[in-house]
Design an enzyme around this catalytic site. Structure first.
Site, short mmCIF file in Angstrom:
data_model
loop_
_atom_site.label_atom_id
_atom_site.label_comp_id
_atom_site.label_asym_id
_atom_site.label_seq_id
_atom_site.Cartn_x
_atom_site.Cartn_y
_atom_site.Cartn_z
N SER A 256 0.84 -1.20 0.00
CA SER A 256 0.00 0.00 0.00
C SER A 256 0.86 1.24 0.00
CB SER A 256 -0.89 -0.01 1.23
OG SER A 256 -0.08 0.03 2.37
N LYS A 257 0.21 2.37 0.11
CA LYS A 257 0.95 3.63 0.15
C LYS A 257 1.36 3.95 1.58
CE LYS A 257 -1.10 5.05 -4.03
NZ LYS A 257 -1.80 5.92 -4.89
N ARG A 258 0.66 3.32 2.50
CA ARG A 258 1.05 3.54 3.89
C ARG A 258 2.35 2.80 4.16
NH1 ARG A 258 -3.45 1.40 5.99
NH2 ARG A 258 -4.55 2.02 4.12
#
Ligand code: GLU
Length: 494
Positions: A256-258
């Site tokens: 993910s982008k997290r």
């Protein structure tokens, strides 16, 4: 019949930095276009003003260029089907939405956000799936006039068929069918006059002559809505190809982008810029990304760009998710670095030194390349390994000079002997240095590891460095002698 020219698009929304998942999508589109001699279009889906990030677009364009994924139509270069920014096409979407209203395929909805929130609340309480109750779909002329008189600005919603099924084929996933009663009357045009993703995406894919849609699997659930839109407009839908999800190295969650951490504690890199800044080569990242969901024969790992173009085939794209292996990427990067020509690698290292604020000269870097090429996995590894070459002064704890089974006295003797011997050498090249220093080490009764370890720390400030004799030759006699003297002084003082 002449085959239709392949036209594919990469259609990112500028809501954050360019993610490697997006880069994989862009790459597959690019490869597919190049393989078929088609066109690769870049379209910026920037109609969600609330999520818009001004830094995202320059980052994206730079990232695509760095990866060598140049577009044939799109920002900065234009093209026959422009404009390529959706924010410049708002009027087009509005007209098409109005057309659907006129044809009775869409309707104006005046429901307030409060009413919709209440509705969701009631649905939750009753345990029924949330969705619009189609309140405005059946308004009378009078009711509409009343709302208009109140100055309420409506949205436009698609009138989804109440019965039947919506069906389509995905090239990888086969036939998919969804019951219409499960679909909501989706909003097409928001009250601020901007389109939703669905409306703008469908209109543009049609108007831009897109033949194949290659995008991430997360968009698969949007396709039934798009099918209904294509049908409402009477347009043919491009071929659908939904690419497998990319998982993190554990294989358990999406990449993910997290930010997540790798088992070693490092942060997982996820933005293209992070890979660039960490010293990955674009060709290594491209090769690696190509294999995240595609394979040629299930075993070949290394492909040149031309080979990727030649072999890329949608039939060989996998349906199942692939995990992003940082180890594999690092290994690939190291291999690509090893295979770079000396001038090429030196040129790239110059950029890395410059960005790190190190004033390196190309002559020295060219000499360093053969010494470090096999020892670095990323370009940035070269920084820590060679910074001492470009520093006037090096610093290290003087105790480091003292090697195993040696003491201050024997270390001082070794350093002084080395200084004396090197001072008198006729030549100061790698071969001479190796010959003379090996002989001297023996004379002193020291093991190579002891003697060279002490010289290494004195001249580089490190316990690990590029091969010693080549390194000393690059440093040059004057600097080596000065560092040996400084080491002696430092030792005397402790
Ligand atoms: N704008 C969408 C995105 O951000 C495009 C999805 C699609 O390719 O249709 O990924």
């Amino acid at each position: 019949m002449a085959e239709q020219t392949v036209r594919v698009r990469f259609a990112p929304s500028p809501t954050g930095y360019f993610h490697v998942g997006g880069a994989r999508t862009a790459l597959y589109n690019w490869l597919f276009a190049r393989h078929h001699g088609g066109r690769f279009i870049l379209r910026i889906e920037d109609t969600d003003r609330t999520r818009y990030q001004p830094d995202a677009l320059p980052d994206l364009l730079e990232g695509l260029r760095w990866l060598g994924l140049c577009w044939d139509e799109g920002p900065e270069i234009g093209g026959e089907y422009g404009p390529y920014y959706q924010s410049d096409r708002v009027e087009i979407y509005r007209q098409y939405a109005e057309q659907l209203v006129r044809e009775g395929k869409a309707y104006r909805c005046y429901c307030s956000p409060e009413r919709l929130a209440r509705l969701r609340e009631e649905q939750r309480a009753k345990g029924i799936p949330p969705g619009y109750d189609r309140h405005c779909r059946y308004l009378t002329r009078e009711q509409i006039a009343e709302y208009e008189a109140q100055g309420i600005v409506p949205v436009i919603r698609l009138a989804v068929p109440l019965e039947g099924t919506t069906e389509f084929d995905d090239l990888l996933r086969g036939h998919i069918s969804v019951e219409n009663r499960l679909l909501d009357d989706l909003v097409l045009l928001k009250s601020d006059g901007f389109p939703t993703y669905h409306l703008a995406n469908v209109i543009d894919d049609h108007l831009m002559g897109i033949t194949h849609i290659l995008r991430g699997e997360e968009w698969l659930s949007s396709v039934p809505k798009h099918v209904l839109l294509y049908r409402a407009f009477g347009w043919e839908m491009p071929i659908q190809v939904h690419l497998p999800t990319i998982l993190d190295p554990s294989g358990k969650g999406k990449l993910s982008k997290r930010k997540k951490k790798l088992p070693g504690g490092q942060e997982m890199l996820t933005f293209v810029r992070e890979f660039r800044e960490a010293g990955y080569l674009p060709e290594a990242l491209v090769n690696f990304l190509a294999l995240l969901g595609w394979s040629y024969d299930g075993q070949t790992e290394f492909f040149t760009r031309d080979e990727l173009i030649r072999y890329f085939d949608l039939q060989k794209v996998s349906k199942s998710p692939s995990s992003f292996s940082y180890d594999k990427l690092e290994h690939m990067n190291a291999t690509y670095i090893r295979n770079l020509g000396t001038n090429d690698l030196a040129g790239r290292l110059m950029g890395v030194y410059r960005r790190a604020g190190i004033e390196a000269d190309i002559g020295t870097v060219l000499q360093l390349v053969p010494l470090i090429r096999e020892r670095i996995k990323t370009l940035n590894d070269a920084l820590a390994l060679t910074d001492f070459v470009f520093q006037e002064e090096i610093s290290y704890p003087a105790e480091e000079l003292i090697q195993k089974k040696m003491d201050r006295t024997s270390t001082l003797a070794a350093l002084r002997a080395a200084e004396a011997r090197l001072q008198g050498l006729e030549a100061f090249d790698e071969e001479t240095l190796e010959r003379e220093l090996r002989a001297l080490g023996e004379e002193l009764g020291l093991k190579p590891r002891q003697f060279f370890g002490c010289l290494r720390v004195a001249c580089t400030g490190k316990r690990v460095s590029p091969p010693l004799f080549g390194t000393l030759a690059i440093l040059g006699r004057e600097r080596v002698l000065r560092r040996l003297r400084q080491a002696v002084e430092a030792l005397v003082e402790i």
